[in-house]
Design an enzyme around this catalytic site. Sequence first.
Site, mmCIF file in Angstrom:
data_model
loop_
_atom_site.group_PDB
_atom_site.id
_atom_site.type_symbol
_atom_site.label_atom_id
_atom_site.label_comp_id
_atom_site.label_asym_id
_atom_site.label_seq_id
_atom_site.Cartn_x
_atom_site.Cartn_y
_atom_site.Cartn_z
ATOM 1 N N HIS A 58 0.809 -1.218 0.000
ATOM 2 C CA HIS A 58 0.000 0.000 0.000
ATOM 3 C C HIS A 58 0.843 1.269 0.000
ATOM 4 O O HIS A 58 0.342 2.334 0.342
ATOM 5 C CB HIS A 58 -0.894 0.040 1.241
ATOM 6 C CG HIS A 58 -1.784 -1.129 1.419
ATOM 7 N ND1 HIS A 58 -2.796 -1.417 0.551
ATOM 8 C CD2 HIS A 58 -1.821 -2.109 2.374
ATOM 9 C CE1 HIS A 58 -3.428 -2.517 0.963
ATOM 10 N NE2 HIS A 58 -2.845 -2.954 2.064
ATOM 11 N N HIS A 220 -7.735 -3.971 -0.363
ATOM 12 C CA HIS A 220 -7.220 -5.321 -0.608
ATOM 13 C C HIS A 220 -8.106 -6.042 -1.607
ATOM 14 O O HIS A 220 -8.063 -7.254 -1.722
ATOM 15 C CB HIS A 220 -7.184 -6.128 0.684
ATOM 16 C CG HIS A 220 -6.516 -5.434 1.807
ATOM 17 N ND1 HIS A 220 -7.200 -4.704 2.736
ATOM 18 C CD2 HIS A 220 -5.206 -5.337 2.125
ATOM 19 C CE1 HIS A 220 -6.329 -4.187 3.605
ATOM 20 N NE2 HIS A 220 -5.124 -4.548 3.251
#
Lengths: 335, 335
Positions: A58, A220
């Site tokens: 991320h 996700h």
Amino acid sequence: MKKILNNPDAFCRETLEGIILAHSDKLKALDEDLRIIVRNDKVKEGKVGIVTAGGSGHLPVFLGYVGQSMLDGCAVGNVFASPSAKKMYHMISQCDKGNGVLCLYGNYGGDNMNFDMACEMADMEDINTMRIRVCDDIASAPKDKKEKRRGVAGMVFAWKIAGAAADKMMSLEEVAKVTNHALENIGTMGVALSPCIVPQVGKPTFSIQDDEMEVGMGIHGEVGIEVCKMLTADEIVKMLLDKICEDMEIKRDDEVAVMINGLGATPLEELYITYRAAHKYFEKRGVAILTPYIGEFATSMEMAGMSVTVMKLDSVLKELLEYPASTPFFINANR
Amino acid sequence: MKKILNNPDAFCRETLEGIILAHSDKLKALDEDLRIIVRNDKVKEGKVGIVTAGGSGHLPVFLGYVGQSMLDGCAVGNVFASPSAKKMYHMISQCDKGNGVLCLYGNYGGDNMNFDMACEMADMEDINTMRIRVCDDIASAPKDKKEKRRGVAGMVFAWKIAGAAADKMMSLEEVAKVTNHALENIGTMGVALSPCIVPQVGKPTFSIQDDEMEVGMGIHGEVGIEVCKMLTADEIVKMLLDKICEDMEIKRDDEVAVMINGLGATPLEELYITYRAAHKYFEKRGVAILTPYIGEFATSMEMAGMSVTVMKLDSVLKELLEYPASTPFFINANR
């Protein structure tokens, strides 16, 4: 899978090595395996520690926000996976400067469980801790079940506020209070246009048609509210901001900070077209944007799409948001 | 074509509107059509102006470097197209603070021709100008035909050096001299893993197999040296740096700045894996990396891939590289 890497199993390790090699003046790893990243500059004695943890994939979230007036430490997991409670505890113990540590992290099962355990361990060592879960993704649960919402890009605003409060030498209770106040005023929602590929899996996280987007998807690849046909930038922004403004009860004469966050593959040009739409949306409704943040703040590797985060400001939050901060991935000095 | 936009024909216009709305404290447009972007803060009288121009689709290149101690102005064309000579001239005339203007731009046919015309117009108004073309892409022509090479991410280092020199109140001739000195010491080469899509065309700029990459491709999809099978990150970096170091005659005990530039869709994780490889490559050869720049500096919208730029440093270039600079898209204060 077309990625610039050496070995999928070494993806996290080599990313972390690259980060430490590039930024050793500002960041250091506590352990041999590089899974705990802390500030490498002198942290003021007595300052409340602010720490987080989360999976890889991320960037700049999570460890990219370790730095002056932001995070003191970050425990790093594998791609999309929580680090262990033991690593979190080690980090907490190192980031305590005598007045306790605030653990401020996204609301995910693994991170919640591991921080609970880590804080128990800290408690046995008489380290004072508090835990706050960031639940800013308004698409992931209804408002009356806010505690079930996921943490997404709004985490960055939360760290900014908490980090500034800690740097101003507020107590742990005061830092937690103002952070909770910020979180009551932060909401995020996004759209995903393409999946990403977890290196060790080698296949896309989901499939989506060429003319479709997923509304409210998590970072996700968690399923969103709906899959719909592609809309224009203006339509997407209206859809997201209608939901955010309703959820957060934003009204005329409010002042807000806005973050237009690219998920990885979306060009900066498109993020500015998105910002233009958001600016016009708020202008029409008499809401003032005080601080725009436009770029990649919380990504899902090569996922295409973006999220919009809104923080409703008052004088307290405004001052803490504008407070200078500096990490290798984020500088707030210029705003 | 899956892009977050309203109308392909309005892509540039709306991007520019978004940029001006977001950064009106730092940037302003000279004309109604927003195709000339200049600094909105007070520029020192007598400071040499540094300007550039180029097509859209490469953010933060070009206009993202307009700001303190970098560029004073940028003329903006359509996606991958040069702006007009008239716009360039208008910009030059506004950025002259009495001691002339350096036009510093990528070596592309349209930009070259239009800057030639623009500087003729400026000459007629007794505005002193100099022109320097950036030719850093070592894959685009052999070293003995360096004047044919394209300008790519090395432009950012060139603007950094020229901008710092101008801010130190050097004369136009001195700024040009040190900029040329920098350019003799800057080389770039990259790989493309996927094409991008020009919004008004709606189709990929080229096609490439799932297991292939194009070596030495330009930032508009210009053909490179070869198409080859995907290599590992370490192999890609060795291939690129072998060529760069040979071309630039980099040897043991040299000091360099390195830029790992993402072309648009490549995750930051992969850029750090790339940096790790570059760091180890240079370490093994006794070359010191003084300043790593890792991120998206010169993109091709959603193209996947990256380029490596090396600038060989001496005390003069080092000082100018480290000189503070600040634009809405680039801050050098932190290095």
